[in-house]
Design a protein around this motif. Structure first.
Motif, PDB file in Angstrom:
ATOM      1  N   GLY A   1       0.804  -1.209   0.000  1.00 20.71           N
ATOM      2  CA  GLY A   1       0.000   0.000   0.000  1.00 20.71           C
ATOM      3  C   GLY A   1       0.836   1.257   0.000  1.00 20.71           C
ATOM      4  N   GLY A   2       1.922   1.263   0.753  1.00 19.14           N
ATOM      5  CA  GLY A   2       2.821   2.409   0.753  1.00 19.14           C
ATOM      6  C   GLY A   2       3.569   2.541  -0.554  1.00 19.14           C
ATOM      7  N   PHE A   3       3.931   1.400  -1.141  1.00 19.70           N
ATOM      8  CA  PHE A   3       4.643   1.428  -2.417  1.00 19.70           C
ATOM      9  C   PHE A   3       3.763   2.027  -3.513  1.00 19.70           C
ATOM     10  CE2 PHE A   3       6.425  -0.637  -6.265  1.00 19.70           C
ATOM     11  CZ  PHE A   3       7.730  -0.181  -6.163  1.00 19.70           C
ATOM     12  N   CYS A   4       2.430   1.798  -3.403  1.00 21.53           N
ATOM     13  CA  CYS A   4       1.510   2.433  -4.358  1.00 21.53           C
ATOM     14  C   CYS A   4       1.735   3.939  -4.402  1.00 21.53           C
ATOM     15  CB  CYS A   4       0.061   2.161  -3.953  1.00 21.53           C
ATOM     16  SG  CYS A   4      -0.511   0.478  -4.199  1.00 21.53           S
ATOM     17  N   LEU A   5       1.874   4.540  -3.231  1.00 22.53           N
ATOM     18  CA  LEU A   5       2.041   5.988  -3.151  1.00 22.53           C
ATOM     19  C   LEU A   5       3.416   6.437  -3.637  1.00 22.53           C
ATOM     20  CD1 LEU A   5       0.413   6.555   0.350  1.00 22.53           C
ATOM     21  CD2 LEU A   5      -0.612   7.003  -1.878  1.00 22.53           C
ATOM     22  N   MET A   6       4.352   5.522  -3.717  1.00 25.27           N
ATOM     23  CA  MET A   6       5.722   5.868  -4.090  1.00 25.27           C
ATOM     24  C   MET A   6       5.997   5.753  -5.579  1.00 25.27           C
ATOM     25  SD  MET A   6       7.880   3.969  -1.089  1.00 25.27           S
ATOM     26  CE  MET A   6       7.729   4.411   0.643  1.00 25.27           C
ATOM     27  N   THR A   7       5.029   5.274  -6.365  1.00 19.01           N
ATOM     28  CA  THR A   7       5.354   4.922  -7.747  1.00 19.01           C
ATOM     29  C   THR A   7       5.750   6.130  -8.596  1.00 19.01           C
ATOM     30  OG1 THR A   7       2.987   4.940  -8.267  1.00 19.01           O
ATOM     31  CG2 THR A   7       3.996   2.817  -7.787  1.00 19.01           C
ATOM     32  N   GLU A   8       5.144   7.297  -8.365  1.00 20.83           N
ATOM     33  CA  GLU A   8       5.566   8.468  -9.132  1.00 20.83           C
ATOM     34  C   GLU A   8       6.988   8.866  -8.751  1.00 20.83           C
ATOM     35  OE1 GLU A   8       3.900  12.827 -10.592  1.00 20.83           O
ATOM     36  OE2 GLU A   8       2.950  11.811  -8.899  1.00 20.83           O
ATOM     37  N   GLY A   9       7.305   8.738  -7.458  1.00 20.59           N
ATOM     38  CA  GLY A   9       8.673   8.990  -7.026  1.00 20.59           C
ATOM     39  C   GLY A   9       9.646   7.982  -7.605  1.00 20.59           C
ATOM     40  N   LEU A  10       9.180   6.737  -7.796  1.00 21.54           N
ATOM     41  CA  LEU A  10      10.028   5.722  -8.419  1.00 21.54           C
ATOM     42  C   LEU A  10      10.370   6.127  -9.846  1.00 21.54           C
ATOM     43  CD1 LEU A  10      11.172   2.777  -7.858  1.00 21.54           C
ATOM     44  CD2 LEU A  10       9.203   1.983  -9.176  1.00 21.54           C
ATOM     45  N   SER A  11       9.382   6.621 -10.581  1.00 24.48           N
ATOM     46  CA  SER A  11       9.649   7.099 -11.938  1.00 24.48           C
ATOM     47  C   SER A  11      10.596   8.295 -11.930  1.00 24.48           C
ATOM     48  CB  SER A  11       8.342   7.495 -12.631  1.00 24.48           C
ATOM     49  OG  SER A  11       7.586   6.363 -12.963  1.00 24.48           O
ATOM     50  N   LEU A  12      10.435   9.167 -10.944  1.00 28.41           N
ATOM     51  CA  LEU A  12      11.357  10.296 -10.817  1.00 28.41           C
ATOM     52  C   LEU A  12      12.784   9.796 -10.616  1.00 28.41           C
ATOM     53  CD1 LEU A  12      12.110  13.272 -10.448  1.00 28.41           C
ATOM     54  CD2 LEU A  12      11.314  13.099  -8.068  1.00 28.41           C
ATOM     55  N   ALA A  13      12.950   8.767  -9.797  1.00 25.67           N
ATOM     56  CA  ALA A  13      14.279   8.186  -9.609  1.00 25.67           C
ATOM     57  C   ALA A  13      14.812   7.628 -10.918  1.00 25.67           C
ATOM     58  CB  ALA A  13      14.224   7.091  -8.551  1.00 25.67           C
ATOM     59  N   GLY A  14      13.919   6.987 -11.701  1.00 26.56           N
ATOM     60  CA  GLY A  14      14.348   6.426 -12.975  1.00 26.56           C
ATOM     61  C   GLY A  14      14.797   7.485 -13.957  1.00 26.56           C
TER      62      GLY A  14
END
Length: 552
Positions: free
Chosen positions: A259-272
């Motif tokens: 559930g927390g990772f759901c909220l992080m996915t845009e930040g994951l793309s930012l990291a990418g």
């Protein structure tokens, strides 16, 4: 194999987890290898909690259904586990709470009152009774309590434990082994230690089961480990703060669940896109949504593999025990910085909160890696094109360097671009970096095998199901093949490991066969699915029965 299983059960708030760890410590002190499965509802008080502690004369990492000793603090702990009892099971129960019990009834309310001890010390009475039933000397019992109980409560616990010890008789004898006593740690604790070994500077997290205890472990030891631990307001804040710290040069990891990772996915793309390293410890639990928050699952593999918009490389690893967790948490952090990609350590409740004997001598240490740093020559271009796709890093404050980070498509200097040639070159740079990571991982033990190559029967599994599969495989003379790296997938190593596989069973803690789907995507036959999706891991004997249907 000499082995013993003990179940201790009671209500939330009665210290069942702590008592289970003490029981594991009791067996460990005698040279046994231990594993503890902890089962609890999402309640602070009440409900039914229980721990199964299994001890054996060799490495184990899974429980069995039947138990040799049942320690029951309430009626539920007897009624809910009758199917686990066998003719030789010894039951010790709290006669103050249990109205229908057979075995040794201890008047725990009276004992703690007479000893002027707090109610929580009832656990020590039960542990004392277990020690006597198992023929374990009082001195071993007291040594374990001295090592686990805070000094200000020690004397009361020793008195109450002695009362429990004296209230029962020896039923069998656990003989000491000629083996060293190993520490008993959880997967989260070892993940934290692995991150520190990999060079961790900062850990950022918002609590979410089953990763919360990783936050607590590192926070309690931050000063000793020389790290910074931060608890922001939510998971979006977690990943953005982590990226900010990494941009400034701090090796940073974060922890969460699905559930927390759901909220992080845009930040994951930012990291990418910005090529900022971040390592994520992602502990799985059943979903969708809140799901069953305190139980286990392997349901987020494809979510993790495909999270975030756009195409960018990532490292995804799934360790199966403490030694792999230590090595790959360390490796994930170092490789994330070496290749400037997000790295995800995929665990689950079984591994994260389960307690195991930790054998540091069995760790396969990863190679040490340092990030590629700017040498200070010429004009600094953050995203300069290189042969392996990895651009040298510089951090704000470095003389002569303007350090840009962009979520937009950008040129070598980091300025936004919509030019088709520059956009294509940027995408190819990201993919080239992923290929460089894949080439390096070809030198790592990315796929593990156990058993004879010519067995004619093979069990494919991943993550925490490893040890249940290894034990069950012995029943059939089968081989176990376990991928540790799931992205970039080690296809060549997997192909070599599956030579002569014969009949194949793919064991997973989910309903759709997520490893099986990944194998098909890479052109491999995953065999027949053996799936469990009720929030609980496989018991060894349960898995043996399921595999018999495949290998018959």
């Amino acid at each position: 194999m000499a082995e013993y299983s003990v179940l201790i059960g009671g209500k939330a708030g009665e210290g069942i987890n702590t008592a289970g760890l003490s029981i594991a410590g009791l067996f460990s002190r005698l040279g046994y290898r231990t594993y503890m499965y902890f089962d609890y509802p999402s309640l602070i008080r009440g409900g039914h909690n229980f721990a199964i502690v299994r001890a054996a004369d060799r490495t184990i990492g899974a429980h069995r259904t039947r138990v040799d000793v049942l320690l029951a603090f309430d009626q539920n702990s007897i009624d809910n586990h009758r199917q686990r009892l066998h003719d030789g099971t010894t039951v010790v129960y709290d006669a103050s709470q249990v109205v229908r019990g057979e075995g040794y009834g201890l008047p725990l309310d009276d004992i703690v009152k007479e000893e002027n001890a707090p109610p929580i010390t009832k656990n020590s009475a039960m542990i004392g009774a277990l020690a006597r039933v198992a023929g374990i000397g009082r001195e071993v019992l007291e040594d374990v309590l001295r090592a686990t109980v805070p000094e200000k409560h020690l004397e009361a616990n020793l008195r109450v434990a002695g009362r429990g010890y004296d209230a029962v008789e020896r039923v069998f004898t656990v003989e000491p082994l000629d083996a060293p006593a190993l520490p008993v740690l959880t997967g989260n604790e070892v993940a934290g230690l692995g991150l520190v070994h990999g060079g961790l500077d900062s850990y950022v997290a918002y609590p979410m089961t089953p990763s919360s205890s990783l936050l607590h472990f590192l926070a309690n030891r931050a000063e000793d480990l020389a790290i910074r631990v931060i608890h922001p307001e939510n998971e979006i804040g977690v990943i953005l703060m982590a990226l900010g710290l990494a941009y400034a040069g701090e090796k940073t990891a974060i922890g969460t669940s699905g559930g927390g990772f759901c909220l992080m996915t845009e930040g994951l793309s930012l990291a990418g896109m910005s090529e900022i390293p971040v390592t994520i410890v992602m502990g799985q639990r059943p979903g969708p949504s809140t799901g069953i928050p305190t139980y286990t699952a392997q349901t987020d593999l494809h979510f993790v593999l495909n999270a975030g918009q756009g195409e960018f490389p990532r490292l995804v690893v799934a360790p199966g025990d403490l030694e792999e967790t230590y090595a790959w948490s360390s490796a994930a952090l170092m490789l994330s910085w070496r290749y400037q990609v997000p790295a995800i350590v995929l665990t689950d409740k079984t591994l994260a909160e389960g307690a195991y004997s930790f054998d540091t001598g069995a760790i396969i240490p990863p190679p040490d890696h340092e990030p590629v740093l700017w040498d200070g020559a010429g004009e600094y271009r953050r995203y300069v094109q290189t042969e392996d796709g990895v651009s040298p890093l510089a951090f704000p404050g470095r003389e002569g360097a303007i350090v840009k980070a962009s979520s937009y498509a950008h040129d070598e200097a980091g300025f936004t671009t919509e030019d088709p040639t520059e956009a294509r070159e940027l995408q190819e740079k990201l993919l080239r970096k992923g290929e460089s990571l894949k080439e390096e991982l070809a030198t790592y033990p990315a796929v593990m095998t156990y058993g004879a190559r010519d067995a004619g029967m093979t069990i494919a599994c991943w993550g925490s199901q490893k040890w249940a599969c290894i034990e069950a495989a012995e029943e059939f003379g089968a081989r176990v093949v376990q991928p540790l790296v799931l992205s970039p997938f080690p296809a060549r190593q997997w192909k070599e490991a599956m030579i002569g596989a014969g009949k194949v069973a793919c064991v997973e803690n989910n309903a759709t066969g997520q490893l099986a789907r990944l194998l098909r995507q890479h052109g491999f036959d995953p065999g027949r699915p053996v799936l469990k999706y009720d929030g609980r891991p496989f018991a060894v004997d349960e898995l043996e029965a399921r595999l018999a249907e495949v290998f018959a």
